[in-house]
Write a protein that holds these residues in place. Structure first.
Motif, mmCIF file in Angstrom:
data_model
loop_
_atom_site.group_PDB
_atom_site.id
_atom_site.type_symbol
_atom_site.label_atom_id
_atom_site.label_comp_id
_atom_site.label_asym_id
_atom_site.label_seq_id
_atom_site.Cartn_x
_atom_site.Cartn_y
_atom_site.Cartn_z
ATOM 1 N N ALA A 1 -5.038 1.105 -0.626
ATOM 2 C CA ALA A 1 -4.714 2.175 0.319
ATOM 3 C C ALA A 1 -5.906 3.105 0.518
ATOM 4 C CB ALA A 1 -3.503 2.959 -0.179
ATOM 5 N N SER B 1 2.812 4.871 11.831
ATOM 6 C CA SER B 1 1.818 5.736 12.467
ATOM 7 C C SER B 1 2.231 6.114 13.882
ATOM 8 C CB SER B 1 0.447 5.053 12.488
ATOM 9 O OG SER B 1 0.491 3.873 13.267
ATOM 10 N N ASN C 1 -8.352 1.485 2.712
ATOM 11 C CA ASN C 1 -7.792 1.401 4.064
ATOM 12 C C ASN C 1 -7.583 2.774 4.703
ATOM 13 O OD1 ASN C 1 -7.012 -0.121 6.239
ATOM 14 N ND2 ASN C 1 -4.994 -0.648 5.446
ATOM 15 N N ASP C 2 -8.181 3.810 4.091
ATOM 16 C CA ASP C 2 -8.175 5.164 4.664
ATOM 17 C C ASP C 2 -6.778 5.765 4.797
ATOM 18 O OD1 ASP C 2 -10.986 4.984 5.004
ATOM 19 O OD2 ASP C 2 -10.705 3.945 6.911
ATOM 20 N N LYS C 3 -5.866 5.415 3.904
ATOM 21 C CA LYS C 3 -4.505 5.927 3.991
ATOM 22 C C LYS C 3 -4.373 7.263 3.256
ATOM 23 C CE LYS C 3 -3.276 2.511 6.477
ATOM 24 N NZ LYS C 3 -2.303 1.494 6.125
ATOM 25 N N LEU C 4 -3.505 8.111 3.778
ATOM 26 C CA LEU C 4 -3.206 9.424 3.202
ATOM 27 C C LEU C 4 -4.468 10.236 2.924
ATOM 28 C CD1 LEU C 4 -0.267 8.467 0.800
ATOM 29 C CD2 LEU C 4 -0.145 9.327 3.144
ATOM 30 N N ILE D 1 -1.702 9.323 -2.846
ATOM 31 C CA ILE D 1 -1.398 7.895 -2.870
ATOM 32 C C ILE D 1 -0.541 7.558 -4.087
ATOM 33 C CG2 ILE D 1 -2.444 5.604 -3.178
ATOM 34 C CD1 ILE D 1 -4.794 6.651 -1.409
ATOM 35 N N SER E 1 1.220 4.188 1.472
ATOM 36 C CA SER E 1 0.519 4.746 2.628
ATOM 37 C C SER E 1 1.381 5.642 3.497
ATOM 38 C CB SER E 1 -0.044 3.610 3.487
ATOM 39 O OG SER E 1 0.996 2.746 3.920
ATOM 40 N N GLY E 2 2.613 5.916 3.071
ATOM 41 C CA GLY E 2 3.478 6.772 3.867
ATOM 42 C C GLY E 2 4.913 6.324 3.787
ATOM 43 N N GLU F 1 0.844 -1.194 0.000
ATOM 44 C CA GLU F 1 0.000 0.000 0.000
ATOM 45 C C GLU F 1 0.884 1.251 0.000
ATOM 46 O OE1 GLU F 1 -2.603 0.414 3.284
ATOM 47 O OE2 GLU F 1 -3.903 -1.269 2.737
ATOM 48 N N SER G 1 5.381 0.372 13.277
ATOM 49 C CA SER G 1 4.355 1.064 12.498
ATOM 50 C C SER G 1 4.727 2.529 12.336
ATOM 51 C CB SER G 1 2.994 0.949 13.186
ATOM 52 O OG SER G 1 2.040 1.790 12.558
ATOM 53 N N THR H 1 -7.331 9.332 2.047
ATOM 54 C CA THR H 1 -8.027 8.828 0.847
ATOM 55 C C THR H 1 -7.866 9.796 -0.333
ATOM 56 O OG1 THR H 1 -10.199 9.765 1.445
ATOM 57 C CG2 THR H 1 -9.716 7.542 2.222
#
Length: 338
Positions: free
Chosen positions: A65, A223, A68-71, A78, A31-32, A29, A221, A73
């Protein structure tokens, strides 16, 4: 394959490699920022599979991603993160000539892909799908918050079928998706492969925890930046984080500092030197994790000395990545405020 914590199954892997013209995949993903654990485990696995003659595809799972609510959405972010991931892996020495990068959003344009998703869902019970939600870093009941999440496991399984690969690579946290893929391959009503599943070990967060008991909660993680090392961390950041890391004297199990040695330092650097004043026993030099584990487990090595040495080793291993992005800091927009 020695770098893997689990191979499902070893005999199938032998047969596939002996046949030749082997293909494999790993999904990521965008995602960061990459954690040190994620980056080195994936890069090492890709290099080893390349050496074994496997043609690897890295799936930049943009729609995954989003689900999965990353960045936030934000699909533009992304996409930019996917480009960053590719640049980061290339900076870590992953061979761009032997690695193909593809986007999940390209699959979404093909009706055949969505047929596989529907057939996978038809072949799976709802409970089985919900149990697989942990591949997203989610608990089973989180599907109740957003119904799009319920199709995520079926999408990941269909990614593998659609790519028609022989090997599915991932961390131990991806095991449930890979087992679902193998289990329903004969039930989807299409001629799809049941892939060999290769799973590399996860590193525990610097704050401690058992990745065997709870891989979602215990792994490094991004996060929680101070519980994880990131590939862009400065030497000062690495020393600061490791100084506070959980590292009980003489204990090896679930110890994030010794696991960094086992899974990253020795496989990539081949050695570790502990610098100590003569009054504290002088320097120690290790050329294998087994040597270090014996010394640490018997109390010959203090946690503070080990932490300092590991921080120096990781700072050097991550130097090529830091240098790559100094003049092109595309990673900065994905940083999480500590």
């Amino acid at each position: 394959m020695e770098a893997m914590q689990e191979v499902v199954t070893p005999s199938e892997l032998e047969q596939v490699l002996a046949r030749g013209d082997v293909t494999g995949y790993i999904g990521i993903e965008p995602s960061g920022l990459l954690t040190t654990a994620q980056a080195f485990q994936i890069a090492r696995s890709l290099r080893l599979l390349h050496e074994a003659g496997v043609h690897m595809t890295v799936l930049l799972a943009d729609w995954h991603a989003y689900i999965n609510d990353k960045l936030g959405t934000d699909m533009d972010r992304i996409k930019r993160c996917g480009a960053y991931l590719q640049a980061a892996f290339e900076a870590m020495g992953v061979d761009g000539e032997r690695t193909r990068y593809v986007w999940a959003s390209d699959f979404a344009k093909d009706d055949g892909y969505w047929e596989l998703v529907v057939r996978t869902l038809k072949a799976s019970s709802l409970n089985r799908i919900k149990r697989a939600l942990t591949i997203m870093g989610r608990e089973e009941d989180e599907s109740e918050l957003d119904s799009s999440k319920i199709i995520y496991p079926a999408m990941q399984v269909s990614d593998i079928y659609y790519l028609d690969v022989d090997i599915a690579l991932g961390g131990m946290d991806q095991r449930k998706a890979h087992m679902l893929c193998r289990d329903v391959a004969g039930k989807v009503g299409k001629a799809v492969k049941s892939p060999v599943a290769l799973h590399f070990a996860l590193l525990p967060a610097l704050t401690g925890g058992s990745v065997r008991d709870d891989p979602v909660a215990a792994k490094m993680s991004k996060s929680k930046p101070d519980s994880a090392l990131l590939i862009h961390d400065t030497p000062e950041d690495i020393h600061r984080k490791l100084k506070k890391a959980y590292c009980p004297q003489g204990e090896l199990d679930d110890n994030p500092v010794t696991e960094l040695c086992r899974l990253i330092v020795f496989p990539n650097a081949g050695e570790l030197t502990i610098r100590r004043p003569e009054k504290w026993g002088g320097d120690m030099h290790f050329t294998s994790y087994g040597m270090l584990a014996e010394a640490y487990g018997s109390g010959q090595l203090h946690p503070a000395d080990l932490k300092a040495a590991v921080a120096d080793a990781l700072a050097e291993l991550q130097r090529p990545v830091r240098e790559r992005f100094e003049s092109d800091p595309i990673h900065e927009e994905f940083a999480v405020t500590q």
